[in-house]
Design an enzyme around this catalytic site. Structure first.
Site, short mmCIF file in Angstrom:
data_model
loop_
_atom_site.label_atom_id
_atom_site.label_comp_id
_atom_site.label_asym_id
_atom_site.label_seq_id
_atom_site.Cartn_x
_atom_site.Cartn_y
_atom_site.Cartn_z
N GLY A 11 -4.53 0.90 -4.17
CA GLY A 11 -5.40 0.60 -4.42
C GLY A 11 -6.76 1.12 -3.84
O GLY A 11 -7.61 1.96 -3.16
N CYS A 12 -8.09 -0.34 -3.43
CA CYS A 12 -9.18 -0.11 -3.01
C CYS A 12 -9.07 0.57 -1.50
O CYS A 12 -8.26 0.15 -1.05
CB CYS A 12 -10.17 -0.37 -3.66
N PHE A 13 -9.70 1.30 -0.50
CA PHE A 13 -8.91 1.73 0.45
C PHE A 13 -9.69 1.45 1.02
O PHE A 13 -9.08 1.09 2.43
CB PHE A 13 -9.72 3.32 0.59
N TRP A 14 -10.11 0.42 1.34
CA TRP A 14 -11.03 -0.80 2.27
C TRP A 14 -9.85 -1.70 2.33
O TRP A 14 -10.05 -1.97 3.42
CB TRP A 14 -12.12 -1.48 1.38
#
Length: 176
Positions: A11-14
């Site tokens: 998902g979001c790399f953050w």
């Protein structure tokens, strides 16, 4: 000390970056893009269009004598939802797919074994893509260490902080 590299997308790399920045034996985590078919170094804006085919991923530089590739994958698979195709929570699109990139046959074998090992812990089938490592493109500077630099931002509070709580609960002994 010898290091290796693992590349995963959940998902979001953050979120995945924030998780692995806290794991013992991890020297560096770089957010970036991989697995697409558009030519050249993609931008965040291009990735978000969903047209490049790239996934948001992180590249983890780790010390294999402190943490193994298998342990990294188990942490990865249990700190995101590997059962939702092209989606993590409210983030939807192929850029948010669950993916593990392997660099050789040994890593491919370990990856396939980990997927089998964790499947019983999920109600739905795991849909994580397992593919050979393509070209990795680092994301723009403002994406690097995003959580550390933006802890008060809404997304960080509501999405990343709960994932970090889960990490501490499940893997407290593996944290820095």
């Amino acid at each position: 000390m010898k290091t290796k590299i693992a590349t995963v997308g959940g998902g979001c790399f953050w979120c995945t970056e924030a998780i692995f920045n806290q794991v013992k034996g991890v020297e560096k985590v770089v957010s970036g893009y991989a697995g697409g078919n558009a030519p050249g170094h993609p931008t965040y804006r291009e990735i978000c269009s969903g047209l490049t085919g790239h996934a948001e991923v992180i590249q983890i530089t780790y010390q294999p004598d402190v943490i193994s590739f298998q342990e990294i994958l188990i942490i990865f698979m249990t700190t995101h939802d590997p059962t939702t195709l092209n989606r993590q929570g409210a983030d939807v699109g192929t850029q948010y797919r669950s993916v593990i990139y392997y660099q050789n046959e040994e890593e491919k074998s370990i990856t396939e074994e980990v997927v089998k090992q964790v499947q019983p812990y999920f109600d739905n089938p795991i849909v994580t893509e397992v593919s050979e490592m393509p070209i990795f493109y680092p994301a723009e500077d403002y994406h690097q260490n995003y959580y550390e630099n933006n802890k008060e931002q809404g997304y960080c509070n509501f999405v990343i902080t709960p994932k970090l709580s889960k990490l501490r609960k499940l893997y407290g002994d593996k944290l820095k």
